[in-house]
Enzyme design. Structure first.
Site, mmCIF file in Angstrom:
data_model
loop_
_atom_site.group_PDB
_atom_site.id
_atom_site.type_symbol
_atom_site.label_atom_id
_atom_site.label_comp_id
_atom_site.label_asym_id
_atom_site.label_seq_id
_atom_site.Cartn_x
_atom_site.Cartn_y
_atom_site.Cartn_z
ATOM 1 N N HIS A 64 -9.643 -18.193 -1.136
ATOM 2 C CA HIS A 64 -11.063 -18.849 -1.998
ATOM 3 C C HIS A 64 -12.279 -18.392 -0.653
ATOM 4 O O HIS A 64 -13.249 -18.380 -1.450
ATOM 5 C CB HIS A 64 -10.679 -20.002 -2.764
ATOM 6 C CG HIS A 64 -9.946 -20.469 -3.765
ATOM 7 N ND1 HIS A 64 -9.358 -18.951 -4.533
ATOM 8 C CD2 HIS A 64 -9.891 -21.663 -4.498
ATOM 9 C CE1 HIS A 64 -9.971 -19.848 -5.411
ATOM 10 N NE2 HIS A 64 -9.566 -21.096 -6.000
ATOM 11 N N LYS A 71 -8.866 -19.405 -15.965
ATOM 12 C CA LYS A 71 -8.280 -20.412 -16.137
ATOM 13 C C LYS A 71 -8.268 -20.830 -17.624
ATOM 14 O O LYS A 71 -9.730 -21.158 -18.143
ATOM 15 C CB LYS A 71 -8.786 -21.762 -14.991
ATOM 16 C CG LYS A 71 -7.463 -21.820 -13.602
ATOM 17 C CD LYS A 71 -7.833 -22.815 -13.057
ATOM 18 C CE LYS A 71 -7.928 -22.230 -11.328
ATOM 19 N NZ LYS A 71 -7.999 -24.236 -10.753
ATOM 20 N N ARG A 96 -11.503 -15.089 -8.183
ATOM 21 C CA ARG A 96 -10.668 -15.873 -8.205
ATOM 22 C C ARG A 96 -9.546 -14.585 -7.826
ATOM 23 O O ARG A 96 -10.092 -13.724 -8.339
ATOM 24 C CB ARG A 96 -9.728 -17.356 -9.008
ATOM 25 C CG ARG A 96 -10.762 -18.563 -9.080
ATOM 26 C CD ARG A 96 -10.127 -19.094 -9.946
ATOM 27 N NE ARG A 96 -10.626 -20.397 -10.099
ATOM 28 C CZ ARG A 96 -11.382 -20.636 -12.161
ATOM 29 N NH1 ARG A 96 -11.852 -19.683 -12.034
ATOM 30 N NH2 ARG A 96 -11.736 -21.749 -11.768
ATOM 31 N N HIS A 148 -15.733 -23.033 -13.798
ATOM 32 C CA HIS A 148 -15.629 -24.041 -14.026
ATOM 33 C C HIS A 148 -15.686 -25.019 -15.287
ATOM 34 O O HIS A 148 -17.224 -24.765 -16.244
ATOM 35 C CB HIS A 148 -16.574 -25.096 -12.767
ATOM 36 C CG HIS A 148 -15.761 -24.748 -11.870
ATOM 37 N ND1 HIS A 148 -16.456 -24.961 -10.547
ATOM 38 C CD2 HIS A 148 -14.820 -24.202 -11.363
ATOM 39 C CE1 HIS A 148 -15.989 -24.454 -8.793
ATOM 40 N NE2 HIS A 148 -14.791 -23.872 -10.081
ATOM 41 N N ARG A 208 -15.109 -16.488 -2.272
ATOM 42 C CA ARG A 208 -15.207 -17.244 -3.947
ATOM 43 C C ARG A 208 -16.351 -19.113 -3.619
ATOM 44 O O ARG A 208 -17.442 -19.130 -3.359
ATOM 45 C CB ARG A 208 -14.432 -18.104 -4.759
ATOM 46 C CG ARG A 208 -14.763 -19.158 -5.868
ATOM 47 C CD ARG A 208 -13.148 -18.913 -6.813
ATOM 48 N NE ARG A 208 -13.355 -20.105 -7.729
ATOM 49 C CZ ARG A 208 -13.897 -20.314 -8.781
ATOM 50 N NH1 ARG A 208 -14.114 -18.564 -8.769
ATOM 51 N NH2 ARG A 208 -13.721 -21.213 -9.588
ATOM 52 N N TYR A 245 -20.109 -28.302 -3.950
ATOM 53 C CA TYR A 245 -20.894 -27.408 -3.402
ATOM 54 C C TYR A 245 -22.282 -27.723 -2.877
ATOM 55 O O TYR A 245 -22.834 -27.443 -1.636
ATOM 56 C CB TYR A 245 -21.014 -26.124 -4.169
ATOM 57 C CG TYR A 245 -19.259 -25.294 -4.322
ATOM 58 C CD1 TYR A 245 -19.702 -24.726 -3.252
ATOM 59 C CD2 TYR A 245 -19.000 -25.475 -5.322
ATOM 60 C CE1 TYR A 245 -18.077 -23.787 -3.342
ATOM 61 C CE2 TYR A 245 -17.602 -24.662 -5.811
ATOM 62 C CZ TYR A 245 -17.184 -23.714 -4.174
ATOM 63 O OH TYR A 245 -15.642 -23.174 -4.115
#
Length: 311
Positions: free
Chosen positions: A255, A183, A159, A281, A258, A290
């Protein structure tokens, strides 16, 4: 009796709309939208033969939700977002009616609005990514920094906030890896490709020292013109400017690289769980969006290449 029941239903709706305006202070546009949705709901109940608010059960609410998506002879189907708003209005109405004593139960309590459609990530074709990465030309400090930043974003799937948060000590040149702070305070170790590492080395050796001399001392990898840590907004501007100079017509977001990183890995045969780890993730279901992109690509190739695809 039916007319009396219809009047009661209209009274409940009117009381609920007044509640939204007077007690909740709901925005006028929202109230008007809810009122339109509830008029549609009353029409649906009338078609179903419902003549009183106490006759409404969960099946009626579910039936309305289905009708919203299917449409009818004189009503086109609603988009998912509009259907979700209409069902939200109905749920609010029944919650209000139950709280005010109009009904003994809330028939809409267990009826959930449809999940919003997942938007497929926008990935650039590989040639567009290569063109974008080649844009920062020259040997000045800014060009070296921008090239290193763009190469790192695409090489690692980081990110933008993770790339700007990178410190010099987070880069292991010998192992060709970087440590990214994701995150929720989760860290992950991600490999760096040789082109990205070469661009990063060139920037760290030939450009960063001059930029750092203008600041007060920071361990950040990417620095701005004043020697401080490059901001997320500054990095986004680098990407946006590079896309414009590369002549990329597709919409570019923070993004974009990414998304391209993840899509190109999956198209190259990478396991979705490996891509999940690389992206940071927490759940593989987040990454699986994806795979929809790659399936769509397969369908397109099949439809244009197979001699009997349209048969």
């Amino acid at each position: 009796m039916a007319e009396a029941g219809d009047r009661e239903l209209r009274e409940v709706v009117a009381a609920y709309v007044d509640h939204l305006v007077v007690e909740r202070g709901t925005a006028r546009n929202t109230v008007d939208g809810y009122a339109r949705d509830l008029r549609r709901y009353l029409a649906h109940l009338a078609d179903a033969g419902v003549s009183g608010v106490r006759q409404i059960g969960p099946d009626h609410v579910v039936g309305f939700a289905v009708a919203l998506r299917r449409g009818g002879a004189d009503r086109p189907p609603l988009a998912p977002s509009s259907a979700a708003r209409a069902l939200s209005a109905v749920r609010g109405l029944h919650r209000f009616a139950h709280a005010e004593g109009w009904t003994e139960t809330d028939p809409a309590r267990e009826v959930r609005p449809p999940s919003p459609a997942r938007r497929l990530p926008k990935a650039l074709p590989v040639p567009d990514v290569v063109r974008l990465l080649d844009v920062p030309a020259g040997e000045d400090a800014r060009a070296l920094r921008d090239r290193a930043l763009l190469e790192l974003l695409y090489s690692t799937g980081a990110r933008i906030s993770e790339a700007t948060g990178l410190d010099v000590d987070d880069v292991d040149h010998a192992e060709r890896t970087v440590v990214l702070d994701g995150k929720g305070g989760r860290q992950r170790l991600v490999p760096v490709g040789r082109p990205a590492l070469a661009a990063l080395d060139a920037y760290l050796v030939r450009a960063r020292p001059a930029l750092a001399a203008k600041g007060r001392g920071t361990g950040a990898v990417f620095l701005n013109a004043r020697g401080g840590r490059l901001s997320r907004q500054g990095a986004w501007q680098v990407l946006k400017a590079a896309a414009e100079r590369a002549g990329i017509s597709a919409a570019v977001s923070p993004h974009t690289l990414r998304h391209s990183f993840a899509t190109h890995l999956l198209e190259g045969g990478a396991d979705v769980r490996v891509v999940q780890e690389l992206l940071g993730h927490a759940s593989v279901t987040t990454t699986q969006v994806y795979t929809l992109v790659t399936v769509n690509t397969l369908r397109e190739v099949y439809a244009t290449s197979h001699p009997r695809a349209l048969g």
